[in-house]
Design an enzyme around this catalytic site. Sequence first.
Site, short mmCIF file in Angstrom:
data_model
loop_
_atom_site.label_atom_id
_atom_site.label_comp_id
_atom_site.label_asym_id
_atom_site.label_seq_id
_atom_site.Cartn_x
_atom_site.Cartn_y
_atom_site.Cartn_z
N ASP A 3 -43.86 41.57 6.42
CA ASP A 3 -43.18 41.57 7.73
C ASP A 3 -41.66 41.72 7.60
OD1 ASP A 3 -45.62 41.19 8.89
OD2 ASP A 3 -45.32 39.06 9.33
N LYS A 34 -40.72 36.42 15.54
CA LYS A 34 -41.42 37.55 16.20
C LYS A 34 -42.74 37.04 16.76
CE LYS A 34 -44.80 38.06 12.88
NZ LYS A 34 -46.16 37.63 13.08
O1 C5P Z 1 -46.78 40.27 2.39
P1 C5P Z 1 -46.87 38.79 2.57
O2 C5P Z 1 -46.61 38.03 1.30
O3 C5P Z 1 -46.08 38.25 3.72
O4 C5P Z 1 -48.38 38.52 2.95
C1 C5P Z 1 -48.95 37.22 2.90
C2 C5P Z 1 -50.44 37.37 2.78
O5 C5P Z 1 -50.99 37.91 3.99
C3 C5P Z 1 -50.88 38.33 1.70
O6 C5P Z 1 -50.98 37.65 0.47
C4 C5P Z 1 -52.23 38.77 2.21
O7 C5P Z 1 -53.21 37.79 1.91
C5 C5P Z 1 -52.06 38.79 3.72
N1 C5P Z 1 -51.73 40.12 4.25
C6 C5P Z 1 -52.69 41.11 4.24
N2 C5P Z 1 -52.39 42.35 4.74
C7 C5P Z 1 -51.19 42.59 5.27
C8 C5P Z 1 -50.21 41.58 5.31
C9 C5P Z 1 -50.51 40.35 4.80
O8 C5P Z 1 -53.80 40.90 3.75
N3 C5P Z 1 -50.94 43.80 5.78
#
Ligand code: C5P
Length: 300
Positions: free
Chosen positions: A138, A12
Site C-alpha cells: 500500500d 486510507k
Molecule cells: O505488502 P505488505 O507487507 O503490506 O502485505 C502484508 C500482507 O498482506 C502480505 O504478507 C500478504 O499476506 C498480504 N497481501 C496479499 N496481497 C496483496 C497485498 C497484501 O496477499 N496484494
Amino acid sequence: MARSIIIKAPAKVNLGLAVLGRRADGYHDLNSIMQQISLSDTLVLTPRLRQGWEFFCTEPSLAGESNLVCRAAALLSREAGCRLPGVRITLFKQIPVEAGLGGGSSDAAAALFALNRFWGLNFTLHKLLDLGAQLGSDVPFCLYGGTVQVMGRGEILEPLPPLPFHWVVVAVPAGLRLSTPAVYRSLVLGRQSVPPINDLAGAIKEGDCARIGLWFQRESVNTLEEAVLPACAPVAALKHRFKEMGLSPAMSGSGPSVFALVESYSVASMAVRSLLEEGTRAFLCWTVPGNFRKDGVENV
Ligand code: C5P
C-alpha cells in the site's frame, strides 16, 4: 544544518476491494479504489549532531527498528550511498494499528517523502514509488494520495478525479487488531465475490454522487469481508450498528475498521458521538484530495 520537517501521514479507506486471485509470489492480485482521509499520524524530523537516525514512537508496541519508518530510512540511505546528516524521527501515532486503515504504510510513505527532502536527495516521485513498493503493497498509493484505483499487488496506480467531498465515519471495535496476512490466508478462493470495481471507478470519473451512494447499498464491496465477518463477530455487529443509524457501511482493507461516507455533518457527528458513548473507537473524518501531501509538509 538541515531544517526540521513536520509531515502528516493520512489513513486510507478502501471504497471497494476485489481480490482476483492468488499469485505465484504468495500475494494476491487486487482491484481496489483507495481514498485518503483526514485521520493522520504525524512524523517530526529534527536534526541531530551524530550521524544516522534515531526513532521514537508514541505507541510503545511500534517502537524499534522493525517499524516501517526505520526500514524506509534504511532503504533510502542505502540507495543514497553517501554520508547523510543525522536525524531524529518521532512518530505521533493516531491511526489505529492493524485496522485496515493503512497507517503503517502511510508512515513509511511519509518517511520516504520527508527524508528525501531532509537529506536533500532529490529522488523523483517515480523513484520513491519504486522504493515504496519494496516496503509494502500500500506504500505506493500512500505516496500518491487522493483517490486512486490500485491494481496488481498494489503497485499499479490509476489516479482518479478527487472523490466529491464526504464526511467519513470510521470505527474500530475496541481492542481488536487483525493481521493482514492471516486474513488473506483465511480467504477461500475460487468462489469469492468480486465486486465490480470498474463500475465505481466510472461513477467517480463522472462525479456521480448518486451512483457512488448506490455502490455502498451493495451487501459487500470488499471481498475480504468474506474472510472476516464469519470469524469476527464484533465487525459484523459494528456493520449492523452502522445500518441501524441509517449509514451504509463497508469494511476497510483487511479490517476490522468499518466506515461509511456521509454527506451531512450532523448525521456523521451524531453517529460518531453514539459510537463513542457505546465504547467503540470512532472518528469523524473527511475525504482529502491528492495534493494533500504538498500541503501536509512543513519546514520549521
Ligand atoms: O505488502 P505488505 O507487507 O503490506 O502485505 C502484508 C500482507 O498482506 C502480505 O504478507 C500478504 O499476506 C498480504 N497481501 C496479499 N496481497 C496483496 C497485498 C497484501 O496477499 N496484494
